[in-house]
Design a protein around this motif. Structure first.
Motif, PDB file in Angstrom:
ATOM      1  N   LYS A  97      12.586  13.370  -0.225  1.00 36.01           N
ATOM      2  CA  LYS A  97      13.824  12.587  -0.351  1.00 36.01           C
ATOM      3  C   LYS A  97      14.639  13.051  -1.567  1.00 36.01           C
ATOM      4  N   GLU A  98      13.937  13.381  -2.657  1.00 33.73           N
ATOM      5  CA  GLU A  98      14.639  13.831  -3.871  1.00 33.73           C
ATOM      6  C   GLU A  98      15.370  15.154  -3.612  1.00 33.73           C
ATOM      7  N   TYR A  99      14.727  16.061  -2.904  1.00 40.24           N
ATOM      8  CA  TYR A  99      15.373  17.355  -2.608  1.00 40.24           C
ATOM      9  C   TYR A  99      16.661  17.123  -1.819  1.00 40.24           C
ATOM     10  N   ASN A 105       3.495  20.063 -15.572  1.00 40.64           N
ATOM     11  CA  ASN A 105       4.487  19.006 -15.399  1.00 40.64           C
ATOM     12  C   ASN A 105       5.837  19.586 -15.726  1.00 40.64           C
ATOM     13  N   VAL A 106       6.848  19.248 -14.977  1.00 39.33           N
ATOM     14  CA  VAL A 106       8.186  19.666 -15.392  1.00 39.33           C
ATOM     15  C   VAL A 106       9.002  18.399 -15.595  1.00 39.33           C
ATOM     16  N   ASP A 107       9.953  18.428 -16.530  1.00 47.73           N
ATOM     17  CA  ASP A 107      10.696  17.188 -16.742  1.00 47.73           C
ATOM     18  C   ASP A 107      11.742  17.014 -15.629  1.00 47.73           C
ATOM     19  N   ARG A 109      -1.254  14.595   5.361  1.00 48.67           N
ATOM     20  CA  ARG A 109      -0.969  13.163   5.533  1.00 48.67           C
ATOM     21  C   ARG A 109      -0.385  12.678   4.207  1.00 48.67           C
ATOM     22  N   ASP A 110       0.646  11.861   4.260  1.00 52.47           N
ATOM     23  CA  ASP A 110       1.279  11.340   3.039  1.00 52.47           C
ATOM     24  C   ASP A 110       1.880   9.974   3.367  1.00 52.47           C
ATOM     25  N   GLY A 111       1.681   9.001   2.480  1.00 55.03           N
ATOM     26  CA  GLY A 111       2.237   7.668   2.722  1.00 55.03           C
ATOM     27  C   GLY A 111       3.729   7.768   2.996  1.00 55.03           C
ATOM     28  N   MET A 112       4.465   8.346   2.025  1.00 59.81           N
ATOM     29  CA  MET A 112       5.898   8.571   2.208  1.00 59.81           C
ATOM     30  C   MET A 112       6.235  10.023   1.909  1.00 59.81           C
ATOM     31  N   ASN A 113       6.202  10.410   0.654  1.00 60.92           N
ATOM     32  CA  ASN A 113       6.582  11.672   0.030  1.00 60.92           C
ATOM     33  C   ASN A 113       8.006  11.599  -0.507  1.00 60.92           C
ATOM     34  N   LEU A 114       8.059  11.377  -1.806  1.00 57.19           N
ATOM     35  CA  LEU A 114       9.351  11.207  -2.462  1.00 57.19           C
ATOM     36  C   LEU A 114      10.019  12.530  -2.779  1.00 57.19           C
ATOM     37  N   VAL A 115       9.222  13.590  -2.922  1.00 58.89           N
ATOM     38  CA  VAL A 115       9.803  14.902  -3.227  1.00 58.89           C
ATOM     39  C   VAL A 115      10.798  15.297  -2.122  1.00 58.89           C
ATOM     40  N   LEU A 174       0.856  -1.188   0.000  1.00 54.03           N
ATOM     41  CA  LEU A 174       0.000   0.000   0.000  1.00 54.03           C
ATOM     42  C   LEU A 174       0.897   1.245   0.000  1.00 54.03           C
ATOM     43  N   HIS A 175       0.783   2.054  -1.054  1.00 57.18           N
ATOM     44  CA  HIS A 175       1.637   3.237  -1.158  1.00 57.18           C
ATOM     45  C   HIS A 175       1.161   4.387  -0.283  1.00 57.18           C
ATOM     46  N   ILE A 176      -0.115   4.349   0.091  1.00 57.83           N
ATOM     47  CA  ILE A 176      -0.685   5.469   0.862  1.00 57.83           C
ATOM     48  C   ILE A 176      -0.835   5.035   2.322  1.00 57.83           C
ATOM     49  N   ASP A 215       4.491  19.577  -5.745  1.00 60.04           N
ATOM     50  CA  ASP A 215       3.530  18.543  -5.346  1.00 60.04           C
ATOM     51  C   ASP A 215       2.620  18.215  -6.511  1.00 60.04           C
ATOM     52  N   ARG A 216       2.054  17.017  -6.476  1.00 59.00           N
ATOM     53  CA  ARG A 216       0.883  16.762  -7.279  1.00 59.00           C
ATOM     54  C   ARG A 216      -0.201  17.650  -6.702  1.00 59.00           C
ATOM     55  N   LEU A 217      -1.022  18.253  -7.568  1.00 54.15           N
ATOM     56  CA  LEU A 217      -2.050  19.137  -7.010  1.00 54.15           C
ATOM     57  C   LEU A 217      -3.103  18.262  -6.321  1.00 54.15           C
ATOM     58  N   THR A 233      -4.502  16.839  -0.118  1.00 51.94           N
ATOM     59  CA  THR A 233      -3.779  16.281   1.039  1.00 51.94           C
ATOM     60  C   THR A 233      -2.417  16.932   1.240  1.00 51.94           C
ATOM     61  N   LYS A 234      -1.927  17.672   0.244  1.00 51.82           N
ATOM     62  CA  LYS A 234      -0.528  18.105   0.273  1.00 51.82           C
ATOM     63  C   LYS A 234      -0.303  19.403   1.059  1.00 51.82           C
ATOM     64  N   GLY A 235      -1.386  20.039   1.498  1.00 55.83           N
ATOM     65  CA  GLY A 235      -1.235  21.236   2.360  1.00 55.83           C
ATOM     66  C   GLY A 235      -0.631  22.436   1.644  1.00 55.83           C
TER      67      GLY A 235
END
Ligand code: ADQ
Length: 482
Positions: free
Chosen positions: A383-385, A353-355, A375-381, A165-167, A276-278, A281-283
């Motif tokens: 970690k990427e930053y 979208n940005v590449d 609330r977010d399952g993980m949030n990859l953004v 479950l990703h979420i 973020d994805r619009l 949940t992303k605040g």
């Protein structure tokens, strides 16, 4: 792992979407790789194991999806327009998504949506039963497909079935609102291995499964016995393709693009960034309000301190998302209207979208990254930053309610519901000494480097392949069959 037999595969991925998406490009549309580290991690594993991927091709395609992707056979599941409404927009995105994200928006429960959810899950299960070789491993992904493990086990008891479950998985008090709670739990319990992003989600699941189904624990809450089978439950926090981010961040062209972005913003002293994805949940609105108030307080100055917010278009045919977009855009224009100056908006907002290269350049251009989901399952953004900051510069403000906060304890953690707390965290992130900021960044980087998305996929599959104890001793959970 042995190779596939009789055209069937020893490893089958079942996910809502295929790893390709259709991009209309004038008259000549094309199929492109779906963005994100998940696809690259799983395609690497699938290639190694001669695996196969089952998923839906999306609504945009007017032509059938390719039969394979980078040598991996693809099997498309058809979803018609009515099912798209009821299964996808309805039960997946307007029932499960809000319920599993702390009911930030009221989850809607409709019997028609549930019936479509069952029907579409049955189709995915049938496709997996057809594609899997004797004794194969099948890895089912995410909240759209929670009934697939149980349905698949009924069709093919010989398979090793994993579910991830990703979420988030909500606490009992919330989950038990679900009218079809028992069916969902029993669907998931069809798996041999059930993975969540964080330990607390695994415990939430185990607790409610023991309460509402015949699942029992044998002393350890994450080891269940259900219908005479052993079912392992655990946390498998997803990660990112760290090497790719580090390599991209080191490219001279990307570094000069980051400088160029700052110049295009008017060479401010401080750049804050949100990506973020619009999604409600992303605040995103709350963080814009916090930044706007910091300007109103005189702490930030237009032109000197700027924020960039990238909101990736998402679920656009869903009216809730359309509403979230309108609310966000109103907040941005209010903030700029109240606090900006001619030629110096305080928030630069892109609904685009940005590449990947541009994304990494934006990460490099930002002094402070704001990741503030409710609330977010993980949030990859997040970690990427952190991974992109190879020189240990940069500061991360991160919500306590993102799964990533468990690993990234050295971020400036905030309660996104508490606006004063968000403002204070932004001020602290800006003012903390260079030495402290660098050591926080170094610790976060070390933590992420320990496990890449490849390790994540391999560790899940290794746990799925491991022999499980068939008849462990059980502790009665008092289940009465209700
Ligand atoms: P999401 O809710 O989509 O994922 P997130 O984990 O942040 O959230 O992943 C977003 C991904 O999209 C990132 O890899 C990011 O690079 C990419 N992205 C962001 N902005 C982009 C842009 N403008 N253009 C292109 N790509 C962009 C769900 C769950 C999360 C969980 C992931 C993975 O909600 O909690 O972390 O799955 O399991």
């Amino acid at each position: 792992m042995s190779s596939s037999s009789r055209g069937r595969s020893n490893l089958v991925i079942v996910a809502n979407r295929l790893p390709v998406r259709y991009s209309p490009n004038g008259d000549a549309g094309e199929w492109l790789t779906s963005p994100g580290g998940l696809v690259s991690a799983l395609t690497a594993v699938l290639r190694e194991c001669e695996g196969l991927w089952i998923g839906w091709a999306g609504t945009a395609g007017h032509e059938p999806p390719p039969k394979d992707y980078e040598g991996i056979p693809l099997r498309a599941v058809e979803i018609n327009a009515e099912e798209y409404e009821n299964f996808y927009l309805g039960f997946s995105n307007a029932t499960l998504w809000p319920l599993y994200h702390d009911a930030i928006r009221y989850p809607e429960f409709h019997r028609q949506w549930w019936h479509a959810y069952e029907e579409v899950n049955r189709r995915y299960a049938a496709a997996a039963a057809e594609a899997a070789a004797e004794g194969a491993m099948v890895w089912v992904h995410d909240y759209q497909l929670q009934l697939v493990p149980g349905m698949l086990r009924a069709l093919r008891p010989d398979l090793r079935i994993g579910f991830f479950l990703h979420i988030p998985f909500p606490a009992t008090e919330l989950f038990t609102q679900m009218p079809w709670r028992r069916q969902i739990l029993e669907g998931i319990l069809g798996a041999d291995l059930i993975g969540f992003q964080v330990h607390s989600a695994a415990l939430n699941f185990s607790r409610v499964a023991r309460r509402l189904t015949s699942a029992q624990s044998h002393g350890m809450p994450l080891q269940l016995v259900y219908e005479g089978r052993s079912v392992q439950v655990g946390a498998f926090p997803i990660s990112i393709d760290s090497a790719r981010i580090v390599e991209t961040a080191a490219e001279p062209a990307i570094r000069s693009r980051a400088k160029e972005i700052r110049a295009e913003l008017g060479d401010p002293e401080l750049v804050l960034l949100g990506v973020d994805r619009l999604d409600y949940t992303k605040g995103i609105r709350q963080r814009i309000k916090a930044v706007s108030e910091l300007h109103a307080d005189g702490y930030f100055v237009a032109g000197r301190d700027v924020m960039v917010q990238i909101a990736v278009p998402s679920r656009e045919s869903d009216p809730h998302y359309d509403e979230a977009r309108k609310e966000l855009e109103q907040s941005v224009s209010e903030a700029n209207g109240d606090q900006g100056l001619v030629g110096r908006p305080i928030i630069h907002y892109l609904h685009q979208n940005v590449d990947f290269d541009e994304l990494v350049a934006l990460y490099l251009a930002a002094d402070i990254m704001l990741v503030t989901p409710f609330r977010d399952g993980m949030n990859l953004v997040a970690k990427e930053y952190v991974m992109s900051r190879t020189d240990l510069s940069g500061r991360l403000v991160l919500s306590e309610f993102a799964g990533a906060a468990i690993e990234l304890r050295d971020a400036f953690l905030v309660n996104p519901h508490d606006l004063e707390h968000v403002k204070e965290a932004i001020r602290t992130a800006k003012e903390v000494s260079e030495k402290e900021a660098r050591s926080r960044m170094a610790r976060m980087r070390r933590r992420i480097l320990r496990r890449t998305v490849y390790d994540w996929a391999n560790s899940f599959l290794a746990a799925l392949a491991a022999p499980h104890d068939e008849t462990p001793d059980v502790v009665d959970n008092g289940y009465s069959g209700a």
